[in-house]
Design a protein around this motif. Structure first.
Motif, PDB file in Angstrom:
ATOM      1  N   MET A 133       5.274  -8.571  -1.581  1.00 64.86           N
ATOM      2  CA  MET A 133       4.155  -7.800  -2.112  1.00 64.86           C
ATOM      3  C   MET A 133       4.337  -7.492  -3.594  1.00 64.86           C
ATOM      4  N   ALA A 134       5.582  -7.219  -3.982  1.00 67.73           N
ATOM      5  CA  ALA A 134       5.840  -6.948  -5.399  1.00 67.73           C
ATOM      6  C   ALA A 134       5.581  -8.182  -6.249  1.00 67.73           C
ATOM      7  N   GLY A 135       5.761  -9.368  -5.669  1.00 61.05           N
ATOM      8  CA  GLY A 135       5.592 -10.604  -6.432  1.00 61.05           C
ATOM      9  C   GLY A 135       4.156 -11.064  -6.568  1.00 61.05           C
ATOM     10  N   ILE A 136       3.328 -10.885  -5.523  1.00 60.28           N
ATOM     11  CA  ILE A 136       1.969 -11.429  -5.555  1.00 60.28           C
ATOM     12  C   ILE A 136       0.900 -10.360  -5.428  1.00 60.28           C
ATOM     13  N   GLY A 137       1.289  -9.102  -5.283  1.00 54.02           N
ATOM     14  CA  GLY A 137       0.301  -8.035  -5.200  1.00 54.02           C
ATOM     15  C   GLY A 137      -0.038  -7.669  -3.768  1.00 54.02           C
ATOM     16  N   VAL A 138      -0.439  -6.423  -3.579  1.00 52.19           N
ATOM     17  CA  VAL A 138      -0.740  -5.926  -2.235  1.00 52.19           C
ATOM     18  C   VAL A 138      -1.917  -6.661  -1.591  1.00 52.19           C
ATOM     19  N   PRO A 139      -3.068  -6.832  -2.271  1.00 48.28           N
ATOM     20  CA  PRO A 139      -4.198  -7.482  -1.606  1.00 48.28           C
ATOM     21  C   PRO A 139      -3.906  -8.903  -1.141  1.00 48.28           C
ATOM     22  N   ARG A 140      -3.295  -9.716  -2.002  1.00 51.25           N
ATOM     23  CA  ARG A 140      -3.047 -11.113  -1.623  1.00 51.25           C
ATOM     24  C   ARG A 140      -2.010 -11.199  -0.513  1.00 51.25           C
ATOM     25  N   ALA A 141      -0.955 -10.404  -0.604  1.00 52.07           N
ATOM     26  CA  ALA A 141       0.064 -10.439   0.444  1.00 52.07           C
ATOM     27  C   ALA A 141      -0.516 -10.001   1.783  1.00 52.07           C
ATOM     28  N   SER A 142      -1.375  -8.999   1.749  1.00 53.98           N
ATOM     29  CA  SER A 142      -1.919  -8.484   3.004  1.00 53.98           C
ATOM     30  C   SER A 142      -2.717  -9.543   3.753  1.00 53.98           C
ATOM     31  N   GLN A 143      -3.356 -10.461   3.028  1.00 53.95           N
ATOM     32  CA  GLN A 143      -4.180 -11.468   3.704  1.00 53.95           C
ATOM     33  C   GLN A 143      -3.354 -12.497   4.466  1.00 53.95           C
ATOM     34  N   LEU A 144      -2.074 -12.627   4.124  1.00 54.05           N
ATOM     35  CA  LEU A 144      -1.208 -13.517   4.905  1.00 54.05           C
ATOM     36  C   LEU A 144      -1.076 -13.019   6.334  1.00 54.05           C
ATOM     37  N   GLN A 145      -1.290 -11.724   6.542  1.00 50.88           N
ATOM     38  CA  GLN A 145      -1.176 -11.174   7.892  1.00 50.88           C
ATOM     39  C   GLN A 145      -2.327 -11.575   8.793  1.00 50.88           C
ATOM     40  N   LEU A 146      -3.338 -12.238   8.251  1.00 48.37           N
ATOM     41  CA  LEU A 146      -4.391 -12.763   9.122  1.00 48.37           C
ATOM     42  C   LEU A 146      -3.826 -13.742  10.145  1.00 48.37           C
ATOM     43  N   LEU A 181      -5.650  -5.046  10.012  1.00 49.97           N
ATOM     44  CA  LEU A 181      -4.680  -4.519   9.053  1.00 49.97           C
ATOM     45  C   LEU A 181      -4.749  -5.178   7.682  1.00 49.97           C
ATOM     46  N   PRO A 182      -4.897  -6.500   7.574  1.00 49.41           N
ATOM     47  CA  PRO A 182      -4.940  -7.092   6.230  1.00 49.41           C
ATOM     48  C   PRO A 182      -6.088  -6.560   5.378  1.00 49.41           C
ATOM     49  N   LEU A 183      -7.283  -6.450   5.978  1.00 45.10           N
ATOM     50  CA  LEU A 183      -8.413  -5.967   5.208  1.00 45.10           C
ATOM     51  C   LEU A 183      -8.221  -4.506   4.813  1.00 45.10           C
ATOM     52  N   THR A 184      -7.731  -3.684   5.743  1.00 44.63           N
ATOM     53  CA  THR A 184      -7.498  -2.271   5.440  1.00 44.63           C
ATOM     54  C   THR A 184      -6.451  -2.114   4.350  1.00 44.63           C
ATOM     55  N   THR A 185      -5.385  -2.902   4.432  1.00 45.01           N
ATOM     56  CA  THR A 185      -4.332  -2.827   3.414  1.00 45.01           C
ATOM     57  C   THR A 185      -4.856  -3.266   2.056  1.00 45.01           C
ATOM     58  N   ALA A 186      -5.697  -4.309   2.044  1.00 40.18           N
ATOM     59  CA  ALA A 186      -6.256  -4.779   0.775  1.00 40.18           C
ATOM     60  C   ALA A 186      -7.131  -3.709   0.137  1.00 40.18           C
ATOM     61  N   VAL A 187      -7.923  -3.014   0.945  1.00 41.97           N
ATOM     62  CA  VAL A 187      -8.782  -1.957   0.410  1.00 41.97           C
ATOM     63  C   VAL A 187      -7.942  -0.812  -0.149  1.00 41.97           C
ATOM     64  N   LEU A 188      -6.971  -0.334   0.648  1.00 39.18           N
ATOM     65  CA  LEU A 188      -6.124   0.759   0.176  1.00 39.18           C
ATOM     66  C   LEU A 188      -5.301   0.343  -1.037  1.00 39.18           C
ATOM     67  N   GLY A 189      -4.813  -0.895  -1.017  1.00 34.66           N
ATOM     68  CA  GLY A 189      -4.024  -1.380  -2.146  1.00 34.66           C
ATOM     69  C   GLY A 189      -4.841  -1.458  -3.419  1.00 34.66           C
ATOM     70  N   SER A 190      -6.091  -1.888  -3.300  1.00 30.41           N
ATOM     71  CA  SER A 190      -6.956  -1.956  -4.468  1.00 30.41           C
ATOM     72  C   SER A 190      -7.211  -0.565  -5.042  1.00 30.41           C
ATOM     73  N   LEU A 191      -7.417   0.408  -4.160  1.00 29.17           N
ATOM     74  CA  LEU A 191      -7.666   1.772  -4.620  1.00 29.17           C
ATOM     75  C   LEU A 191      -6.405   2.413  -5.198  1.00 29.17           C
ATOM     76  N   ARG A 192      -5.259   2.130  -4.584  1.00 24.74           N
ATOM     77  CA  ARG A 192      -4.019   2.824  -4.956  1.00 24.74           C
ATOM     78  C   ARG A 192      -3.357   2.234  -6.186  1.00 24.74           C
ATOM     79  N   THR A 193      -3.338   0.913  -6.285  1.00 24.59           N
ATOM     80  CA  THR A 193      -2.597   0.260  -7.371  1.00 24.59           C
ATOM     81  C   THR A 193      -3.486  -0.156  -8.529  1.00 24.59           C
TER      82      THR A 193
END
Length: 356
Positions: A285-298, A155-167
């Protein structure tokens, strides 16, 4: 008139400078007096730099708190299945969470979101309120919580990819290397933990991965234009009619055997995972961005394995500490890498219709 003008000018200068001098020197020193405040603005740019670290640190802490709340979701769902069928559990979970959110929204008299945000809220509702809970609950009927943790590993990697494309965020190459390494560690560990055997629940798990990543990404985007707790609050309200209808249909059809574990599991997935967890998660996520926040889920699969051992009595591999250290190193790397916040457009909700 010229004499009066000169007298007035010198009088004015005398008041400004505080000494009696001839007009030419006074006029020459006047710019110095006007420019004196300039050093203050010169130091101003440095002032926000230190306070700016506080919101980023707070965002990281909030997102990490959300991860802890999410890590209890699978064990709590397993408890809930002791008392309720899968469809009943998901419907009741959404109904209770929506009622909690509705009380908060009414208490603060939160304004109704603009029409342009409802498309994004529908994505959040479909992804994290309905899709992920339903698909993972169905998967946990045949899979253990340790095996289901493979979803969170991806999930973290998938969220980071989608977040990069979307935001429009563009993390650095180091970020992606650390993210891929962390995902590889988590996947390898969880697959080894489950014996490498794929179950019929894997299709549910991979579906949950995709819809949840979409919901996280859209929620993180919306949290930039409205308070994070209102994002999940209005998404829950959007689902309330369907959740109530689902409860009315599912409860008579599925057996109900109330136990302490079952009730506690239902309460946690409703109040803890769905409302509180997503509230702090979207604020982070609003504070540090979708990609960085998603990696905490590792760290979430390893936390889930720990809860599974403590609460459910499932066996945990001796490799868990090594995997935990490796994942923490990857998390530290993703958090330290700078983001090349190259947004192709202004953050989201202000640029037209929301894509789903």
């Amino acid at each position: 008139m010229r004499a009066q003008d000169s007298a007035t000018a010198s009088g004015t200068i005398a008041v400004t400078i505080g000494t009696e001098t001839s007009p030419p020197p006074a006029a020459a020193s006047a710019p110095t007096q006007v420019m004196a405040p300039d050093p203050a603005p010169a130091s101003a740019p440095g002032a926000p730099q230190h306070p700016a670290k506080a919101p980023a640190r707070r965002g990281t802490l909030l997102a990490a708190l959300g991860v802890v709340a999410f890590s209890l979701t699978f064990p709590s769902t397993a408890w809930g299945l002791e008392s309720f069928g899968p469809w009943s559990l998901v419907a009741l979970r959404s109904t209770l969470a929506a009622l909690i959110a509705g009380c908060f929204l009414l208490a603060v008299r939160a304004p109704v979101p603009d029409r342009r945000h409802w498309g994004g809220l529908a994505v959040v509702a479909g992804g994290v309120v309905v899709g992920f809970p339903l698909l993972t609950t169905l998967a946990l009927q045949t899979s253990t919580t340790s095996h289901a943790a493979v979803v969170v590993g991806l999930l973290p990697l998938t969220t980071a990819v989608l977040g990069s494309l979307r935001t429009g965020e563009r993390p650095s190459r180091t970020f992606w290397i650390a993210a891929l390494a962390g995902a590889a560690v988590v996947i390898g560990f969880t697959v080894r933990q489950s014996g490498g055997v794929l179950t019929s629940g894997d299709l549910y798990l991979f579906g949950a991965l995709l819809v949840c990543a979409a919901g996280y990404t859209e929620g993180g985007r919306l949290a930039r234009v409205m308070p994070g707790w209102q994002v999940i609050g209005w998404a829950l309200i959007l689902c309330l009619p369907f959740a109530v209808a689902g409860s009315a249909v599912a409860l008579p059809l599925e057996p109900v055997h109330l136990t302490a574990h079952g009730v506690l599991g239902l309460v946690w997935v409703a109040a803890g995972s769905t409302f509180f967890g997503l509230y702090v998660w979207y604020r982070g996520m609003a504070g540090i961005g979708v990609p960085r926040a998603s990696q905490l889920q590792l760290a979430q699969p390893l936390l889930t394995l720990a809860w599974s051992f403590l609460l459910l009595g499932e066996e945990v591999s001796a490799a868990a500490p090594l995997a935990a250290v490796a994942v923490l190193v990857c998390i530290a790397a993703t958090q330290r890498t700078g983001r090349r916040g190259r947004a192709a457009r202004r953050p989201a909700g202000e640029t037209g219709p929301v894509r789903s």
